[in-house]
Design a protein around this motif. Structure first.
Motif, PDB file in Angstrom:
ATOM      1  N   LEU A  40       0.846  -1.190   0.000  1.00 55.85           N
ATOM      2  CA  LEU A  40       0.000   0.000   0.000  1.00 55.85           C
ATOM      3  C   LEU A  40       0.879   1.238   0.000  1.00 55.85           C
ATOM      4  O   LEU A  40       1.943   1.253   0.621  1.00 55.85           O
ATOM      5  N   ASP A  41       0.408   2.280  -0.661  1.00 54.67           N
ATOM      6  CA  ASP A  41       1.145   3.532  -0.616  1.00 54.67           C
ATOM      7  C   ASP A  41       0.636   4.362   0.561  1.00 54.67           C
ATOM      8  O   ASP A  41      -0.015   3.840   1.464  1.00 54.67           O
ATOM      9  N   ASN A  42       0.900   5.611   0.568  1.00 53.37           N
ATOM     10  CA  ASN A  42       0.560   6.460   1.707  1.00 53.37           C
ATOM     11  C   ASN A  42      -0.802   7.145   1.540  1.00 53.37           C
ATOM     12  O   ASN A  42      -1.042   8.180   2.128  1.00 53.37           O
ATOM     13  N   LEU A  43      -1.686   6.556   0.761  1.00 53.90           N
ATOM     14  CA  LEU A  43      -3.012   7.125   0.570  1.00 53.90           C
ATOM     15  C   LEU A  43      -3.752   7.156   1.911  1.00 53.90           C
ATOM     16  O   LEU A  43      -3.654   6.229   2.705  1.00 53.90           O
ATOM     17  N   ARG A  44      -4.487   8.205   2.142  1.00 56.94           N
ATOM     18  CA  ARG A  44      -5.144   8.406   3.441  1.00 56.94           C
ATOM     19  C   ARG A  44      -6.025   7.220   3.853  1.00 56.94           C
ATOM     20  O   ARG A  44      -6.057   6.832   5.014  1.00 56.94           O
ATOM     21  N   HIS A  46      -5.580   4.186   3.409  1.00 54.36           N
ATOM     22  CA  HIS A  46      -4.759   3.090   3.913  1.00 54.36           C
ATOM     23  C   HIS A  46      -4.403   3.274   5.385  1.00 54.36           C
ATOM     24  O   HIS A  46      -4.049   2.316   6.058  1.00 54.36           O
ATOM     25  N   HIS A  47      -4.529   4.478   5.906  1.00 52.63           N
ATOM     26  CA  HIS A  47      -4.257   4.730   7.318  1.00 52.63           C
ATOM     27  C   HIS A  47      -5.409   4.276   8.205  1.00 52.63           C
ATOM     28  O   HIS A  47      -5.291   4.277   9.427  1.00 52.63           O
ATOM     29  N   TYR A  49      -6.275   1.411   8.653  1.00 51.10           N
ATOM     30  CA  TYR A  49      -6.036  -0.038   8.749  1.00 51.10           C
ATOM     31  C   TYR A  49      -6.624  -0.664   9.999  1.00 51.10           C
ATOM     32  O   TYR A  49      -7.065  -1.801   9.967  1.00 51.10           O
TER      33      TYR A  49
END
Length: 56
Positions: A40-44, A46-47, A49
């Motif tokens: 996953l990249d740092n796309l919001r 994905h936070h 989780y």
């Protein structure tokens, strides 16, 4: 990635949100019988989780 590895992706309209990510992950696990390496990249989204994996 080994030469036998597979890349899975999903095309969607609009913006990515937690529900789409959960749906993608459910489909990914359903069709796979081996280990999954999820990058996953740092796309919001994905936070999120903590909530994603509780629902997943």
């Amino acid at each position: 990635m080994p030469h036998r590895g597979k890349v899975r992706f999903r095309i969607y309209e609009g913006t990515l949100h937690a529900g789409l990510l959960i749906d993608f992950m459910k489909r990914l696990v359903k069709r796979c019988d081996q280990k999954i390496f999820l990058i996953l990249d740092n796309l919001r989204v994905h936070h999120a989780y903590k909530n994603l994996f509780k629902a997943f």
